[in-house]
Write an enzyme that holds these catalytic residues in place. Sequence first.
Site, PDB file in Angstrom:
ATOM      1  N   ALA A  47      95.558 105.347  -2.220  1.00  0.00           N
ATOM      2  CA  ALA A  47      94.206 105.853  -2.394  1.00  0.00           C
ATOM      3  C   ALA A  47      93.195 105.226  -1.426  1.00  0.00           C
ATOM      4  CB  ALA A  47      93.767 105.675  -3.851  1.00  0.00           C
ATOM      5  N   ASP A 238      94.995 105.681  -8.329  1.00  0.00           N
ATOM      6  CA  ASP A 238      94.481 106.748  -7.466  1.00  0.00           C
ATOM      7  C   ASP A 238      93.139 107.279  -7.954  1.00  0.00           C
ATOM      8  OD1 ASP A 238      97.570 106.736  -7.028  1.00  0.00           O
ATOM      9  OD2 ASP A 238      96.667 107.692  -5.274  1.00  0.00           O
TER      10      ASP A 238
END
Lengths: 353, 353
Positions: A47, A238
Site C-alpha cells: 500500500a 491496505d
Amino acid sequence: MLPTIAREDDTVVMIDQRKLPAKEIYVRCKTAAEVARAIKTMVIRGAPAIGVAAAMGIALGARNSKTTGTQKLAAEFYTICELMASTRPTAVNLFWAIDRMKRSFAAAVEAGESVEQIKDRLDREANAIHDEDIASCRAMGAFGAAVVPHQARILTHCNAGALATAGYGTALGVIRAAVEAGKQVTVVADETRPFLQGARLTAWELVRDGIDTTVITDNMAGALMNQGQLDIVVVGADRIAANGDTANKIGTYTVAVLAREHNIPFYVAAPLSTIDLNALDGRQIPIEERNPREVSHLAGSQLTPDGAHIRNPAFDVTPHHLIAGIITERGICRAPYTESLKRVFETEVARLP
Amino acid sequence: MLPTIAREDDTVVMIDQRKLPAKEIYVRCKTAAEVARAIKTMVIRGAPAIGVAAAMGIALGARNSKTTGTQKLAAEFYTICELMASTRPTAVNLFWAIDRMKRSFAAAVEAGESVEQIKDRLDREANAIHDEDIASCRAMGAFGAAVVPHQARILTHCNAGALATAGYGTALGVIRAAVEAGKQVTVVADETRPFLQGARLTAWELVRDGIDTTVITDNMAGALMNQGQLDIVVVGADRIAANGDTANKIGTYTVAVLAREHNIPFYVAAPLSTIDLNALDGRQIPIEERNPREVSHLAGSQLTPDGAHIRNPAFDVTPHHLIAGIITERGICRAPYTESLKRVFETEVARLP
C-alpha cells in the site's frame, strides 16, 4: 536500504517484485502510463509503495507534458490522476497520494505559478511523499518494537517490508527496529499464495538483513500456533476503516482468527495514509478480485484442471475486535478504534519513544 | 470409476498423482521395492490408498519370491513388510494393511499351506482390502450424504477422493453420494499447499464427474466463511486417535478453527482402518516432516531465497472438540468420541440408511 522505487530525471525506477528473489531486475518507467501499468501488474505493490509510485508517476507525467498553458496542463494532470486511480482499488494510500498531488497542483495554480514551477512543485511533493514514508516506517518501528518481546517468534503475512514502502517497511520495520534494539527475534513468514510475497519478498528482505527467517505455507500457521511456536503476529494493511476493521492481503483474516484462538497478540502496522476515516467499517472497503491465472498458473505451469472455477480476492477484512493494536507513526492505537484512530490524526507528531 | 490402483499379474499399476492434472501417466511397479518407493514419493497418496498399495506391494513381493520353503518365504515376507512400514509414518491405514497381510500370512502358515498357496492367499487378501475399501467409501457416502444440506456449498481440503482410496473417496465419496441423491451441491477446494492435492487432484476428479468446483488458495477459506459462502466442511483423515483427535493434511486444523468461528459444521469421513484406538489422543500420532523442497520449489522454479529456513510438516492434528461428526462405513460417530469410536468397532456392519 533496499531500492524499492526512485525518481531519476525523466524516469521512475522500480525493482521488479514479480521477478524476486530469482532475479534483481529494474523497470524504468518513462511515462505516467508505464507507472500505472507497473502498479496494476504488481511490478510494485504494497500500500505505501503504491502511493509513492502513483505520486512519482503523476509528477513524471506532468514533467513530460509539452503544453505551455496552465489550463491544458491541468487537463492532462487530472487525466493522469484518473489513470492512476484506476490501477488498484483497495490500497487507500493510492488515493491519498493522488489527493495530495491534486492539492499540491491546486495550491500551485492558486499561487499563480508557471507551468515549469508547477512541475517543480509536483516533483517536490512526490519526493516528500517518498521521504515521509521512510520516516513514518522508522517511527512505526520505534513504537512497534516496544510491544515485541525479547526472543519473540514473530509471524508475518504477505510483505509489509521495505519493498512495500519507500523503505524499511511497516510490519517488517517493526521487526527491524526490534532487531536493532537487540531483541534477537526470529521470523516465520507465510508464503502468501497466490503471489507468494512472503516466500519471495519478505524472506528475501529479511535474509539480506541477516534476520533468522522460516518460510511456511499459509496453512501451517495454525499448527505452529497450536504447538506454541509463535508469540506475536505483525502484519501491514491496505486500508483501515474508521472502526479499525483492516483490509490486508488475503489470508490475514485467517491469521487473526487463529491468533485469537491461541491468545497470540495480533498487531497491524500502517501509516496514517492507510487509515480511511471515510470508510465507517470494513464493509465499505472495496476488495479487488484479480486474474484467476494468478491462482491457476505458477512459473508457466498450469496447476488446476480446465473446467474448475477459480476465486482470487486479493484482500480480506480483519474485524477490529481481533486486533491488539494498530501501530502508526504517531503511536499505537488501541480499542476502541473509532476513538483512537480519529484522535491519532489530531495529535501533534509525537516524539519517538 | 477412476483407476487409482490395480493389480495385474506381475505388476501393481498406479496413476502418477504427481503428474495430474497435466498428464495421465501410469506407473507400473514390478517389485515390492518399487511400490514402497511409489508410496514414499507420493506417486500414490491418501491414507486408504496407501494401505491398498502396501497390501498389493506385499502380495507382489511374495509372488516374486524364488524361494521354495515356507521359512525362507516368511523371512522375505517380513522384510518386505518392514520396508512398507518405513515409507510414511502418519497414515495408520498403512500399518493396518500390513497387519492384515501379516495375519493372513500367519493363518496360511498355521493351516500348513504350500508356498504357492500362501502367495495365492496374500493376493486374495490384498484384493479384498482393495474391494472392501471401495465398499467402505460407498457406505460412508450413504451415511454422510444425509448430513449434507440441499444446495450446500461444501469446503474440502486436500484430496480425500477416488485418488486417495481404491475408488469413490471418503470426503469426496460423501459429496458424490450427495450429488447422486440429487442435492445439487457445489464444492470449494482448498488448493492445499505444498503438494496441491486440492488444486490438482480434487478439482480434476470432481470436474470429471461434472460437479461444480471452485479452487481457492488455502488462505481464502476464512474470508469465504466470513462472507457466508460456505455451509459445511468435509475432509478425510490420515489417523484418528481414540478420543477423536484427527491427523489430516496440513491446514486441516486451521479449517476446523475457522469452521467453529463461523458455526459451520466440520465433518471427517474415514474408514475404520483410519481409526487408531492405540493412540489415546493426537499427541500420540507421529507427524511426518517432508522434504523442504516441496515448499521451496514448484514446477522446477525456486520460490524462496537461499538462506531462508523452510518447515514442511505434512499433517496437523484437529482436536476432537472441533469435529461435528466422524463419518465411517458403519455410521456417523458423534462426541463423546472415546465412546462412539470404540463402539463403532463392536457394532455389526450396519445396513445402509
